[in-house]
Design an enzyme around this catalytic site. Structure first.
Site, PDB file in Angstrom:
ATOM      1  N   SER A 157       0.831  -1.213   0.000  1.00  0.00           N
ATOM      2  CA  SER A 157       0.000   0.000   0.000  1.00  0.00           C
ATOM      3  C   SER A 157       0.868   1.267   0.000  1.00  0.00           C
ATOM      4  CB  SER A 157      -0.932  -0.024   1.220  1.00  0.00           C
ATOM      5  OG  SER A 157      -0.215  -0.417   2.369  1.00  0.00           O
ATOM      6  N   ASN A 160      -0.393   7.484   1.112  1.00  0.00           N
ATOM      7  CA  ASN A 160      -1.469   8.467   1.263  1.00  0.00           C
ATOM      8  C   ASN A 160      -2.759   7.906   1.862  1.00  0.00           C
ATOM      9  OD1 ASN A 160      -2.026   7.032  -1.057  1.00  0.00           O
ATOM     10  ND2 ASN A 160      -2.853   8.783  -2.157  1.00  0.00           N
ATOM     11  N   TYR A 161      -2.917   6.589   1.830  1.00  0.00           N
ATOM     12  CA  TYR A 161      -4.067   5.941   2.485  1.00  0.00           C
ATOM     13  C   TYR A 161      -3.575   4.661   3.156  1.00  0.00           C
ATOM     14  CZ  TYR A 161      -7.905   8.639   0.288  1.00  0.00           C
ATOM     15  OH  TYR A 161      -8.810   9.604  -0.089  1.00  0.00           O
ATOM     16  N   LYS A 183       2.751  -5.411   3.187  1.00  0.00           N
ATOM     17  CA  LYS A 183       3.938  -4.550   3.205  1.00  0.00           C
ATOM     18  C   LYS A 183       3.388  -3.123   3.149  1.00  0.00           C
ATOM     19  CE  LYS A 183       7.487  -2.131   1.741  1.00  0.00           C
ATOM     20  NZ  LYS A 183       6.840  -0.888   2.215  1.00  0.00           N
ATOM     21  N   THR A 186       6.478   2.771   4.148  1.00  0.00           N
ATOM     22  CA  THR A 186       7.316   3.098   5.316  1.00  0.00           C
ATOM     23  C   THR A 186       6.667   4.245   6.088  1.00  0.00           C
ATOM     24  OG1 THR A 186       9.294   2.253   4.299  1.00  0.00           O
ATOM     25  CG2 THR A 186       9.614   3.947   5.956  1.00  0.00           C
ATOM     26  N   ASP A 221      12.267  -6.018  -3.921  1.00  0.00           N
ATOM     27  CA  ASP A 221      12.400  -6.956  -5.042  1.00  0.00           C
ATOM     28  C   ASP A 221      12.350  -8.399  -4.540  1.00  0.00           C
ATOM     29  OD1 ASP A 221      12.703  -4.702  -6.492  1.00  0.00           O
ATOM     30  OD2 ASP A 221      14.646  -5.213  -7.372  1.00  0.00           O
ATOM     31  N   GLU A 256      -2.698  -0.494  -9.070  1.00  0.00           N
ATOM     32  CA  GLU A 256      -3.378   0.807  -9.073  1.00  0.00           C
ATOM     33  C   GLU A 256      -2.286   1.858  -8.967  1.00  0.00           C
ATOM     34  OE1 GLU A 256      -6.365   1.112  -9.820  1.00  0.00           O
ATOM     35  OE2 GLU A 256      -7.378  -0.738  -9.254  1.00  0.00           O
ATOM     36  N   CYS A 290      -4.363   9.808  -5.777  1.00  0.00           N
ATOM     37  CA  CYS A 290      -4.218   9.366  -7.165  1.00  0.00           C
ATOM     38  C   CYS A 290      -5.347   9.943  -8.014  1.00  0.00           C
ATOM     39  CB  CYS A 290      -4.221   7.855  -7.248  1.00  0.00           C
ATOM     40  SG  CYS A 290      -5.704   7.109  -6.585  1.00  0.00           S
ATOM     41  N   THR A 291      -6.521  10.099  -7.397  1.00  0.00           N
ATOM     42  CA  THR A 291      -7.694  10.558  -8.137  1.00  0.00           C
ATOM     43  C   THR A 291      -7.901  12.073  -8.068  1.00  0.00           C
ATOM     44  OG1 THR A 291      -8.917  10.077  -6.151  1.00  0.00           O
ATOM     45  CG2 THR A 291      -9.065   8.436  -7.902  1.00  0.00           C
ATOM     46  N   GLU A 382       2.408  14.131 -12.833  1.00  0.00           N
ATOM     47  CA  GLU A 382       1.546  14.094 -11.638  1.00  0.00           C
ATOM     48  C   GLU A 382       2.291  14.778 -10.493  1.00  0.00           C
ATOM     49  OE1 GLU A 382       1.498  10.154  -9.806  1.00  0.00           O
ATOM     50  OE2 GLU A 382      -0.606  10.397  -9.305  1.00  0.00           O
ATOM     51  N   ARG A 442     -12.459   7.791  -6.004  1.00  0.00           N
ATOM     52  CA  ARG A 442     -12.514   6.319  -6.076  1.00  0.00           C
ATOM     53  C   ARG A 442     -13.858   5.781  -5.609  1.00  0.00           C
ATOM     54  NH1 ARG A 442      -9.827   2.942  -1.866  1.00  0.00           N
ATOM     55  NH2 ARG A 442      -9.085   4.981  -1.220  1.00  0.00           N
TER      56      ARG A 442
END
Ligand code: NAP
Ligand code: G3H
Length: 480
Positions: A157, A160-161, A183, A186, A221, A256, A290-291, A382, A442
Site C-alpha cells: 500500500s 497516502n491511504y 507490506k 514506510t 524486489d 493501481e 491518485c484521483t 503528476e 474512487r
C-alpha cells in the site's frame, strides 16, 4: 489495546499471531513538526521468508473455514476500528500530515469497507453450466464452477491511504480464504500496524495476516519475486508498479498506479458546481490523491468565468497544521521539491500564476496556473501536491484529444448540462472511470476502480477485488 505492538518507539511486525521485534529500526518523522512519531522494524530476507512461510501454512486452514465465520471476524474488526478511531486518526495525522477530518473519514470508510466486504463474501457464489448449451458435444454433463482462494496475497500500500488502501486489499483477500502478507508504506506503517492489531484482536488465526517492514531497496524486489507469493495487489507510483510487474513473473497482479485526472469543462456546464468540485477534487489532502483533479481542460468561451469562480474558493482553503487545515505539509522534502520543480518549469515556459506559488518548509500553498501548454511538464506529470494547471482548448474534440494524450488513464470528469455531450466525451475518454458533473474520486468503494495505460491493470472494488483474488475451479459431472 496497542501496548504490545511497539517497544521503545520501535514497532514490531505481526508474525504468526505475535508481535516480533528486530534489531534495526527506521525513524518515522512527522512531516509537520519534524519530530519522531515512531520507528519501524527493518527486516532482512530471512525474516521475509519466515513471514511468507507462516502465511502459506496458515492459509490452508483459513481457506477451509466457512465464509460466514470469516465474515464474523471481519465485522468484529470493523467495529473495533470505529471504537479506536480517535487514537488511530491521531497517529495517522502525525505520520502522514493528513488533516484530522480526513483521517477520521478514512478510518470510518475503511470500517464500512470491511463490513460490506464481509457481506459480499457471503454472497459470492459459483455457477453451474449445462453441456448441451454447446453444439456437437455430449449432453449428459454438468459443470460446477466454484471459486477458490489463490493462496498468499501480497498487499503493498502507498503512504497516502495507509489504512484504507491496506484494508481494501486485506479484507477481500481474507474473506475469499487467502492469507495476506502486508507490506505497508514506510511512512504510514505505524497507522497500518494499529489496524493489523485490530484484526488480531478481532480473532484472526495466527499467520493469516502477517506484516513486513523495512527498506524497499532491501526487501522490495525480494518479496515480489518470492516463489510462495500467489498474487500481488499493489497501489503506488507508476514507476514502482512497472518495476514490480517487470520482475514478478507469472503471478497475477492488480496495479493501481498514478494518474493525471482531467476535469473537462464545456461551455454548457454549471460553472459554479464545476468550480466547487474542481477545488475540492484538486486540493483535498493537498492533492496527494491518485484521483485528485490534476488538470482542468476548459473551452475558451467559459474559461475566464470559471477562473473567477475557482479563485475565491482556493483563497478560502485553510493552509497549515493538519489539526484543522485542508492544505497541509507534503509528506517529505522530496515531494515538495518535485512540486516546485514542475511549478518553475511551467513559469519559465510562460504559465500565468493566478494564486499561490509560495511555500514554507514542505508546506506548499495552493497554486493555480492559467495558460498551461503542452510544452510544460505540468500538463503531463503528476505533481502529487496542491498545484492545478488550467489548459485552454477551442472545443470539445480538442479537449478529448488533449485528455487522451496523457500516459495515464485513471479517471476524468466532464462538466456539462447536455447529456449528449456528456456521453460523447465519456465514451471517448481513455480512462477507467468517467464522472459526469462530479469530481474524480474512487468511492463508493463497491464501484469498480481501475486504471488503464500507465495508471494500472486489473480492477479493485469490493466484488471485483474478491473475484480477482479467487480462481475458478471447474468440476465436471458426467451422468447417465
Ligand atoms: P510508491 O513510492 O510507489 O510506494 C508504494 C509502495 O510500494 C510503498 O509501500 C513502498 O514502500 C513500496 N515499494 C517501493 N519500492 C518497492 C519495491 N521495489 N518492491 C516492493 N514494494 C516497493 O508510492 P507512494 O509514494 O507511496 O504513493 C504515491 C503514488 O501512488 C502516486 O503516484 C499515486 O498516484 C499512486 N497512488 C495510486 C493509487 C491508485 O489507486 N491508482 C492510489 C494511491 C496512490 P516504501 O514506502 O517503503 O518505499
Ligand atoms: O490516492 C488514491 C486513492 O485511491 C484515492 O481515493 O478518491 O477516495 O481519495 P479517493
Amino acid at each position: 489495546m496497542f501496548e504490545n505492538i511497539k517497544k521503545e518507539y520501535c514497532y514490531g511486525n505481526f508474525l504468526n499471531g505475535e508481535w516480533a521485534f528486530f534489531d534495526k529500526c527506521l525513524d518515522i518523522i512527522d512531516p509537520t513538526s519534524k519530530k519522531l512519531v515512531g520507528r519501524i522494524s527493518q527486516m532482512k530476507h530471512e525474516d521475509v521468508d519466515n513471514a511468507i512461510e507462516s502465511c502459506s501454512s496458515a492459509q490452508k486452514e483459513w481457506g477451509k473455514m466457512p465464509t460466514n465465520e470469516r465474515a464474523k471476524i471481519l465485522h468484529k474488526a470493523a467495529n473495533l476500528l470505529v471504537e479506536n478511531q480517535d487514537h488511530i486518526a491521531d497517529i495517522l495525522m502525525h505520520e502522514i500530515a493528513k488533516d484530522k477530518k480526513s483521517c477520521l473519514s478514512e478510518i470510518n470508510r475503511t470500517a464500512d469497507f470491511i463490513k460490506f466486504t464481509a457481506d459480499e463474501g457471503e454472497r459470492t457464489i459459483g455457477e453451474a453450466l449445462n453441456a448441451d448449451n454447446f453444439p456437437g458435444v455430449k449432453t449428459n454433463k454438468l459443470a460446477f464452477v466454484i471459486r477458490e482462494p489463490l493462496g498468499v496475497v501480497l498487499a503493498i500500500s502507498p503512504f497516502n491511504y495507509p489504512i484504507n488502501l491496506s484494508a481494501s486489499k486485506i479484507a477481500p483477500a481474507l474473506i475469499a480464504g487467502n492469507s495476506v502478507l502486508l507490506k505497508p508504506p514506510t511512512q504510514g506503517a505505524l497507522s497500518a500496524m494499529h489496524m493489523v492489531e485490530i484484526f488480531n484482536q478481532a480473532g484472526l488465526p495466527a499467520g493469516v495476516l502477517n506484516t513486513i517492514t523495512g527498506k524497499s531497496s532491501e526487501i522490495g524486489d525480494y518479496v515480489v519475486t518470492h516463489p510462495k507469493i500467489d498474487f500481488i495487489n499493489f497501489t503506488g507510483s507508476t514507476k514502482v508498479g512497472k518495476h514490480i510487474a517487470s520482475i514478478s513473473g507469472m503471478v497475477p497482479l492488480i496495479m493501481e498506479l498514478g494518474g493525471k485526472d482531467a476535469a473537462i469543462v464545456l461551455d454548457d456546464a454549471n460553472l459554479e458546481d464545476a468550480a466547487n468540485d474542481i477545488v475540492s477534487g484538486a486540493f483535498s489532502y493537498s492533492g496527494q490523491r491518485c484521483t485528485a483533479i490534476k488538470r482542468v481542460i476548459a473551452v475558451d468561451s467559459i474559461v475566464d468565468k470559471l477562473i473567477e469562480l475557482i479563485l475565491p474558493k482556493v483563497k478560502e482553503l485553510k493552509v497549515g497544521n493538519p489539526k484543522d487545515s485542508t492544505i497541509t505539509p507534503l509528506v517529505n522534502d522530496k515531494a515538495k521539491d518535485f512540486v516546485l520543480e514542475l511549478m518553475h518549469d511551467a513559469e519559465e515556459k510562460g504559465a500565468v500564476r493566478l494564486i499561490g506559488g509560495n511555500y514554507e518548509d514542505n508546506l506548499v500553498y495552493p497554486t493555480v496556473y492559467d495558460k498551461v501548454t503542452e510544452e510544460m511538464r505540468l500538463a503531463w506529470e503528476e505533481p502529487f501536491g496542491p498545484v492545478l494547471p488550467i489548459i485552454r482548448v477551442n472545443n470539445i474534440d480538442d479537449a478529448i484529444s488533449l485528455a487522451n494524450k496523457s500516459q495515464y488513464g485513471l479517471q476524468s470528469s466532464v462538466f456539462t448540462m447536455n447529456i449528449n455531450n456528456a456521453f460523447y466525451v465519456a465514451k471517448r475518454l481513455e480512462v477507467g472511470t468517467v464522472h459526469i458533473n462530479n469530481k474524480t474520486e474512487r468511492g463508493p468503494d463497491h464501484f469498480p476502480f481501475s486504471g488503464i495505460k500507465n495508471s494500472g491493470m486489473g480492477t479493485q472494488g469490493i466484488k471485483y477485488s474478491i473475484e480477482a483474488m479467487t480462481r475458478r475451479k471447474n468440476i465436471v459431472l458426467e451422468y447417465n
